[in-house]
Design a protein around this motif. Structure first.
Motif, PDB file in Angstrom:
ATOM      1  N   GLY A  16       0.556  -1.010   0.282  1.00 47.61           N
ATOM      2  CA  GLY A  16      -0.586   0.005  -0.023  1.00 47.61           C
ATOM      3  C   GLY A  16       1.259   1.305   0.312  1.00 47.61           C
ATOM      4  N   LEU A  17       1.582   1.013   0.727  1.00 47.55           N
ATOM      5  CA  LEU A  17       2.707   2.308   0.854  1.00 47.55           C
ATOM      6  C   LEU A  17       3.794   2.754  -0.673  1.00 47.55           C
ATOM      7  N   GLN A  18       4.585   1.688  -0.984  1.00 49.21           N
ATOM      8  CA  GLN A  18       4.565   1.813  -2.621  1.00 49.21           C
ATOM      9  C   GLN A  18       3.968   2.162  -3.194  1.00 49.21           C
ATOM     10  N   PHE A  19       2.501   1.691  -3.562  1.00 50.88           N
ATOM     11  CA  PHE A  19       1.333   2.147  -4.530  1.00 50.88           C
ATOM     12  C   PHE A  19       0.607   3.480  -4.413  1.00 50.88           C
ATOM     13  N   GLY A  20       0.110   4.285  -2.581  1.00 52.13           N
ATOM     14  CA  GLY A  20       0.394   5.150  -2.687  1.00 52.13           C
ATOM     15  C   GLY A  20      -1.309   4.567  -2.278  1.00 52.13           C
ATOM     16  N   THR A  21      -1.387   3.067  -2.202  1.00 50.38           N
ATOM     17  CA  THR A  21      -3.040   3.559  -1.531  1.00 50.38           C
ATOM     18  C   THR A  21      -3.266   3.385  -0.134  1.00 50.38           C
ATOM     19  N   ILE A  22      -1.843   3.248   0.526  1.00 52.09           N
ATOM     20  CA  ILE A  22      -2.161   3.747   2.177  1.00 52.09           C
ATOM     21  C   ILE A  22      -1.081   4.754   2.061  1.00 52.09           C
ATOM     22  N   PRO A  23      -2.130   5.797   3.417  1.00 52.24           N
ATOM     23  CA  PRO A  23      -1.092   6.819   3.166  1.00 52.24           C
ATOM     24  C   PRO A  23      -0.167   7.231   4.407  1.00 52.24           C
ATOM     25  N   LYS A  24       1.212   7.673   3.781  1.00 53.10           N
ATOM     26  CA  LYS A  24       2.008   7.347   4.018  1.00 53.10           C
ATOM     27  C   LYS A  24       2.106   8.698   5.945  1.00 53.10           C
ATOM     28  N   HIS A  25       2.520   7.485   6.792  1.00 51.28           N
ATOM     29  CA  HIS A  25       2.416   7.682   8.032  1.00 51.28           C
ATOM     30  C   HIS A  25       4.189   7.159   8.936  1.00 51.28           C
ATOM     31  N   PRO A  26       4.908   7.843   9.447  1.00 52.84           N
ATOM     32  CA  PRO A  26       5.922   7.832   9.698  1.00 52.84           C
ATOM     33  C   PRO A  26       6.180   6.162  10.970  1.00 52.84           C
ATOM     34  N   ALA A  27       5.132   6.084  11.199  1.00 48.57           N
ATOM     35  CA  ALA A  27       4.790   4.976  11.789  1.00 48.57           C
ATOM     36  C   ALA A  27       4.952   4.151  10.844  1.00 48.57           C
ATOM     37  N   LEU A  28       4.106   3.936   9.769  1.00 50.18           N
ATOM     38  CA  LEU A  28       3.996   2.709   9.384  1.00 50.18           C
ATOM     39  C   LEU A  28       5.378   2.463   8.554  1.00 50.18           C
ATOM     40  N   GLU A  29       5.931   4.005   7.514  1.00 49.55           N
ATOM     41  CA  GLU A  29       7.563   3.648   6.823  1.00 49.55           C
ATOM     42  C   GLU A  29       8.275   3.080   8.102  1.00 49.55           C
ATOM     43  N   ALA A  30       8.478   3.129   9.239  1.00 44.17           N
ATOM     44  CA  ALA A  30       9.456   1.825   9.520  1.00 44.17           C
ATOM     45  C   ALA A  30       8.791   1.365  10.107  1.00 44.17           C
ATOM     46  N   TYR A  31       8.098   0.461  10.094  1.00 44.65           N
ATOM     47  CA  TYR A  31       7.088  -0.203  10.490  1.00 44.65           C
ATOM     48  C   TYR A  31       7.936  -1.530   9.306  1.00 44.65           C
ATOM     49  N   ALA A  32       7.623  -0.762   8.190  1.00 45.09           N
ATOM     50  CA  ALA A  32       8.002  -1.559   6.963  1.00 45.09           C
ATOM     51  C   ALA A  32       8.759  -1.476   6.467  1.00 45.09           C
ATOM     52  N   HIS A  33       9.787  -0.077   6.596  1.00 46.33           N
ATOM     53  CA  HIS A  33      11.338  -0.482   6.699  1.00 46.33           C
ATOM     54  C   HIS A  33      12.162  -1.694   7.085  1.00 46.33           C
ATOM     55  N   ARG A  34      11.227  -1.633   8.383  1.00 44.77           N
ATOM     56  CA  ARG A  34      11.826  -2.935  10.070  1.00 44.77           C
ATOM     57  C   ARG A  34      11.619  -4.104   9.096  1.00 44.77           C
ATOM     58  N   LEU A  35      10.271  -4.727   8.548  1.00 45.00           N
ATOM     59  CA  LEU A  35      10.142  -5.925   7.312  1.00 45.00           C
ATOM     60  C   LEU A  35      10.745  -6.254   6.371  1.00 45.00           C
ATOM     61  N   GLY A  36      11.494  -4.776   5.574  1.00 42.20           N
ATOM     62  CA  GLY A  36      12.527  -5.104   4.612  1.00 42.20           C
ATOM     63  C   GLY A  36      13.063  -5.188   5.172  1.00 42.20           C
ATOM     64  N   GLU A  37      13.974  -5.514   6.414  1.00 39.53           N
ATOM     65  CA  GLU A  37      15.237  -5.856   6.313  1.00 39.53           C
ATOM     66  C   GLU A  37      15.057  -7.223   6.999  1.00 39.53           C
TER      67      GLU A  37
END
Ligand SMILES: N[C@@H](CCC(=O)N[C@@H](CS)C(=O)NCC(=O)O)C(=O)O
Length: 207
Positions: free
Chosen positions: A171-192
């Motif tokens: 959702g963050l990648q395709f802009g269907t989920i609004p950007k939010h610092p906590a969501l982006e940090a969570y997504a980053h942790r998952l990506g690691e």
């Protein structure tokens, strides 16, 4: 499509929701085999595949005599079937409740809310929508990310992070989920996560 007893086979396409099932398999760490089902050329409608999943959808998992489809069901099945991977709270633990909630929240609320919004379908009364509203669903998701420490259930990474996290990253990648610092940090942790990186590499190579 012959399979041997107890072999794990993922019927898969590398640009699809099936990437979450593969990520889950990489987290589990058991050997598995991929059968590519090219959904861009209609292979999902072949009689042999429809016999396994009459919905004609990937992912579909076969493990010995067990066939399971639907991303969240596959994640739940694998976490329970291979408890040594530690990807699910035990059935009698209090955290089992929120764990199941998130497994069902991903396909039951996040996905329909996002698709409904992305398609521009008209708003309906919130009581008639299982997900209430897009805004409520996004707020619950952002609050979950704010409280993730570091994962949805705390210290323990679970199958729920795969299915909710998969939706969040997409959702963050395709802009269907609004950007939010906590969501982006969570997504980053998952990506690691090493398992996530392996899935990305395997699927990036075409399956
Ligand atoms: N509810 C299913 C959705 C699976 C799904 O829609 N898969 C898509 C790819 S992302 C598919 O197989 N599409 C082929 C088609 O519908 O013909 C799940 O959670 O697994």
């Amino acid at each position: 499509m012959a399979t041997t007893q107890d072999e794990i086979v993922l019927y898969h396409w590398h640009q699809s929701r099936s990437t979450m099932a593969r990520w889950m398999l990489e987290e589990i760490g058991q050997p598995y085999r991929v059968e590519l089902v090219d959904i861009t050329s209609g292979q999902q409608q072949a009689p042999g595949f429809l016999a396994i999943n009459p919905m004609g959808k990937v992912p579909t998992l076969k493990h010995g005599a067990t066939i399971v489809s639907e991303v969240s069901a596959i994640a739940c099945y694998l976490a329970d079937r291979f408890p040594e991977a530690g990807l699910a709270p035990a059935i009698d633990e209090p955290r089992r409740g929120p764990y199941l909630k998130w497994l069902f929240f991903a396909p039951g609320c996040i996905e329909p809310a996002v698709i409904h919004k992305a398609m521009g379908w008209p708003e309906a009364r919130r009581g008639t929508l299982g997900w209430g509203s897009y805004d409520d669903t996004m707020k619950v998701l952002a609050d979950a990310a704010i409280n993730a420490a570091p994962w949805l259930l705390g210290e323990q990474f679970t199958a729920a992070d795969v299915v909710v996290g998969g939706q969040v990253r997409w959702g963050l990648q395709f802009g269907t989920i609004p950007k939010h610092p906590a969501l982006e940090a969570y997504a980053h942790r998952l990506g690691e996560r090493p398992a996530f990186k392996r899935q990305m590499q395997l699927d990036g190579a075409g399956g």
